[in-house]
Design an enzyme around this catalytic site. Structure first.
Site, short mmCIF file in Angstrom:
data_model
loop_
_atom_site.label_atom_id
_atom_site.label_comp_id
_atom_site.label_asym_id
_atom_site.label_seq_id
_atom_site.Cartn_x
_atom_site.Cartn_y
_atom_site.Cartn_z
N LYS A 74 38.02 40.64 46.60
CA LYS A 74 37.99 39.22 46.91
C LYS A 74 38.47 38.97 48.34
O LYS A 74 39.39 39.64 48.82
CB LYS A 74 38.89 38.49 45.90
CG LYS A 74 38.90 36.98 45.98
CD LYS A 74 39.77 36.41 44.86
CE LYS A 74 39.84 34.90 44.88
NZ LYS A 74 40.65 34.35 43.77
N SER A 150 38.58 30.77 41.55
CA SER A 150 38.13 30.98 42.91
C SER A 150 37.58 32.39 43.15
O SER A 150 37.08 32.71 44.22
CB SER A 150 39.29 30.74 43.87
OG SER A 150 40.36 31.65 43.62
N SER A 174 41.64 31.86 37.79
CA SER A 174 40.66 32.21 38.82
C SER A 174 40.02 33.58 38.67
O SER A 174 39.07 33.89 39.39
CB SER A 174 41.31 32.11 40.21
OG SER A 174 41.48 30.77 40.58
#
Length: 432
Positions: A74, A150, A174
């Site tokens: 990420k 996210s 997330s």
């Protein structure tokens, strides 16, 4: 799709090469721009690392459990020589000069970090992944729908075959919500299990948190076994020599599990599609011979715990430079007592129950830009993920099927404190 563990085994035994796998993955990323999951790649570095991995196989050197496996992380983790933007134009030119600790450990296990996956701006939304630096990530199952946030780029990359393994972060679901919406596995480990150095806003100093009860980092994968591999190579103390010896799973057979089950709640009532998939799942668990235990843990009022989680999120952002909290000292102390009381109630529950199964979200992936979902408020997505986030227990989202429209459905498995492998093994046995 083939899993990271299977790829590593094929590389170790000479049935394929890391170079072949890495070239194939890079080609898929290049051809999959409509998903927009992987937003930066380092092609030459990845291919050189793959060649080194293949040379070590030929030399019969000691090989790690992820040897030669290409993966992404990420875009909130530092990777030396790559951008760390957090989806914020203010950090669009920031290039990290060292690896995050979790990246170091993955590479030590043999993984090759080929690129970065997209995030929502400053990781500030659990329902979508879009930012002004890289744009919007689309769901591989339906490009008009969200991937959650996210860690939406991470989940979408796995679902689209643009990575073999991923690492994300989970504050308000997330990891788990994107995993649910994209049909992959995502684990929020026991809080504090995986150290977070190198997971911080660019330009800020790393401060080890004495309050690790909310923000957590963990893996996303194509099956439960890959979650176990990734957790074992990244968990443990922050300072060397670190070590992580997981507690063994409570049972080796599905029929031996005692499974707590709650499939709906008025605060976030599930849609008919999600409800049908969850009911089918419970029928499968029951038919295996496992013991089903209906209802919430004794003393747990789920709506109150979800509300308490909201206060904890407020405190988290205040601690990390956000809006100052208006809570008084007495209220702060009460909030902390409530959090610890909630953890105690859940842990007492796990004395007699092995895992707890509930929805990850009340819905499947919804259209981009939605502010209300099937008549429910947008914020209701946080209800089902709130309980494990509040208490710090390990929780993973597992895919359990697809709707008639081809959209993934998911369930959440919550496990006992520091017994991550019990939840992972349950998910693995359930899939088998």
């Amino acid at each position: 799709m083939i899993t990271a563990g299977e790829i590593a085994e094929r590389i170790r035994t000479g049935r394929t090469t890391s170079r072949e796998v890495t070239e194939h993955l890079l080609a898929r990323i290049a051809d999959g721009t409509e998903v927009n999951a992987v937003v930066e790649v380092r092609r030459e570095h990845a291919l050189a690392a793959a060649d080194r991995a293949d040379a070590l196989v030929n030399e019969s050197c000691g090989l790690g459990p992820l040897h030669g496996v290409p993966m992404t992380v990420k875009d909130c983790f530092d990777v030396a020589g790559m951008h760390t933007t957090w989806g914020n134009p203010a950090f669009a030119e920031y290039i990290a000069d060292r690896d995050a600790l979790v990246v170091e450990r993955l590479q030590r296990a043999g993984a090759i970090v080929v690129g970065k996956s997209n995030v929502h701006t400053m990781l500030a939304d659990f329902g979508q992944t879009v930012n002004e630096v890289y744009g919007r990530t689309n769901n591989p199952a339906d490009l008009t729908r969200t991937v959650g946030g996210s860690s939406g780029g991470a989940a979408a990359a796995l679902a689209a075959g643009h990575t073999c393994l991923e690492y994300g972060s989970d504050l308000v679901g997330s990891i788990r919500l994107p995993a649910a919406y994209c049909g992959v596995y995502g684990l929020k480990p026991t809080n504090g299990l995986v150290p977070q150095r190198g997971f911080q806003v660019p330009g800020t100093s790393y401060l080890p948190s004495e309050l690790p009860n909310l923000s957590t980092i963990g893996p996303l994968a194509r099956n439960a076994a890959d979650l176990r591999i990734a957790l074992r190579v990244t968990g443990g103390t922050e300072t060397p020599p670190y070590s992580y010896t997981p507690s063994p799973p409570r049972h080796a057979r599905l029929q031996d599990y005692r499974v707590g089950v709650v499939l709906d709640h008025p605060a976030a009532p599930v849609t008919s599609e999600v409800g049908a998939a969850l009911s089918d799942l419970v029928d499968r668990i029951a038919s295996s011979g496992a013991k089903i235990v209906d209802n919430w843990p004794t003393g747990v009022e789920p709506a109150q715990q979800a509300e308490e989680f909201g206060r904890q999120v407020e405190l988290f952002f205040a601690l990390h430079g956000g809006e100052p909290t208006e809570l008084t000292v007495d209220q702060l102390l009460a909030t902390e007592r409530n959090r610890l009381a909630a953890r105690t109630k859940w842990q007492q529950y796990f004395d007699d129950v092995d895992v707890f199964v509930c929805p990850t979200s009340f819905t499947v992936a919804f259209p981009h830009g939605s502010t209300a979902i099937d008549g429910r408020p947008y914020e209701a997505q946080a209800f089902w993920i709130a309980h494990a986030a509040l208490t710090g227990h390990p929780a993973l989202s597992i895919p359990i099927g697809r709707t008639s429209r081809g959209l993934p459905t998911a369930a959440q498995v919550i496990g006992p404190w520091h017994e991550d492998d019990t939840a992972i093994s349950f998910a693995e046995l359930l899939a088998d």
